[in-house]
Write a protein that holds these residues in place. Structure first.
Motif, PDB file in Angstrom:
ATOM      1  N   LYS A 191       0.826  -1.205   0.000  1.00  0.00           N
ATOM      2  CA  LYS A 191       0.000   0.000   0.000  1.00  0.00           C
ATOM      3  C   LYS A 191       0.860   1.255   0.000  1.00  0.00           C
ATOM      4  O   LYS A 191       0.579   2.224  -0.710  1.00  0.00           O
ATOM      5  N   LYS A 192       1.936   1.241   0.796  1.00  0.00           N
ATOM      6  CA  LYS A 192       2.809   2.413   0.882  1.00  0.00           C
ATOM      7  C   LYS A 192       3.522   2.673  -0.442  1.00  0.00           C
ATOM      8  O   LYS A 192       3.761   3.832  -0.817  1.00  0.00           O
ATOM      9  N   LEU A 193       3.855   1.605  -1.164  1.00  0.00           N
ATOM     10  CA  LEU A 193       4.498   1.779  -2.467  1.00  0.00           C
ATOM     11  C   LEU A 193       3.547   2.449  -3.444  1.00  0.00           C
ATOM     12  O   LEU A 193       3.952   3.327  -4.217  1.00  0.00           O
ATOM     13  N   TYR A 194       2.290   2.060  -3.435  1.00  0.00           N
ATOM     14  CA  TYR A 194       1.315   2.697  -4.315  1.00  0.00           C
ATOM     15  C   TYR A 194       1.095   4.156  -3.925  1.00  0.00           C
ATOM     16  O   TYR A 194       0.864   5.017  -4.781  1.00  0.00           O
ATOM     17  N   LEU A 195       1.180   4.446  -2.625  1.00  0.00           N
ATOM     18  CA  LEU A 195       1.017   5.832  -2.177  1.00  0.00           C
ATOM     19  C   LEU A 195       2.154   6.711  -2.668  1.00  0.00           C
ATOM     20  O   LEU A 195       1.984   7.917  -2.870  1.00  0.00           O
ATOM     21  N   ILE A 196       3.336   6.121  -2.848  1.00  0.00           N
ATOM     22  CA  ILE A 196       4.464   6.884  -3.404  1.00  0.00           C
ATOM     23  C   ILE A 196       4.103   7.414  -4.784  1.00  0.00           C
ATOM     24  O   ILE A 196       4.363   8.559  -5.123  1.00  0.00           O
ATOM     25  N   LEU A 197       3.471   6.544  -5.593  1.00  0.00           N
ATOM     26  CA  LEU A 197       3.058   6.967  -6.939  1.00  0.00           C
ATOM     27  C   LEU A 197       1.994   8.048  -6.889  1.00  0.00           C
ATOM     28  O   LEU A 197       1.898   8.881  -7.789  1.00  0.00           O
ATOM     29  N   ALA A 198       1.217   8.022  -5.826  1.00  0.00           N
ATOM     30  CA  ALA A 198       0.158   9.019  -5.681  1.00  0.00           C
ATOM     31  C   ALA A 198       0.651  10.296  -5.014  1.00  0.00           C
ATOM     32  O   ALA A 198      -0.118  11.215  -4.791  1.00  0.00           O
TER      33      ALA A 198
END
Length: 201
Positions: A191-198
């Motif tokens: 989840k945190k990795l996807y938040l980086i993209l966001a």
């Protein structure tokens, strides 16, 4: 590099990552950890898992690469595959399924000829084929590796393998409770990795 994946089912009882815990329940646990689009357990998505990871190129690049290689000397199909992999710095290694049909097509067009050489086919340019080879780029395989940051790619690979190795060790030797905690940790990291993209904190 596949040695990093040994914790996921090597040795006696392959496919079994812990005594008494196997079958579909084991698969679902792994799938839950990485999600439906996570890596196959033979390697991460940028590596050897699920038949991906080696750079791809257009069909025309296969044709052009074969013609260019045969300008140097006659070659076997397997030799061409290895040579393209080396000359592209590992960015692109075409599959036999793309090379051999292309060789047959080039032979049908009269651009190359083949002869038996120790049970293998040795391919050679014809005069027409040499003229065709002179009209294509000198290194068609370079396009497959253009724009790749190899240092960054290596760092990503090492980080991914390290994460999978740790998860595999917990899955192989941990208790059911420890396995569940490991799944939660991986899920949170994903989840945190996807938040980086966001661009979110």
């Amino acid at each position: 590099m596949r040695s990093h994946g040994q914790g996921f089912g090597s040795g006696p009882g392959q496919g079994n990552c812990g005594s008494g815990h196997h079958g579909r329940g084991e698969y679902e646990g792994r799938r839950a950890a990485f999600g439906p689009f996570g890596p196959g357990f033979g390697g991460p998505p940028w590596g050897g898992g699920r038949g991906r990871g080696r750079g791809r190129a257009r069909r025309g690049d296969v044709r052009a690469s074969i013609l260019v290689l045969l300008k140097d000397r006659p070659m076997h199909g397997y030799e061409m595959i290895q040579e393209i992999g080396e000359r592209s710095g590992g960015a692109w290694k075409p599959s036999p399924g793309s090379v051999y049909p292309t060789l047959q097509l080039l032979e049908d067009e009269g651009l190359i000829t083949s002869e038996s050489d120790g049970g293998k086919k040795l391919f050679t340019l014809t005069d027409t084929g040499r003229t065709e080879a002179d009209s294509v780029p000198d290194a068609p395989w370079e396009e497959a590796g253009r724009g790749i940051d190899w240092d960054a790619m290596n760092e990503i690979r090492q980080a991914g393998f390290g994460l999978m190795e740790a998860f595999g060790q917990v899955w192989k030797t941990g208790t059911p409770e420890q396995r569940q905690k490991a799944i939660s940790v991986i899920g949170e990291a994903r989840k945190k990795l996807y938040l980086i993209l966001a661009d979110e904190d």
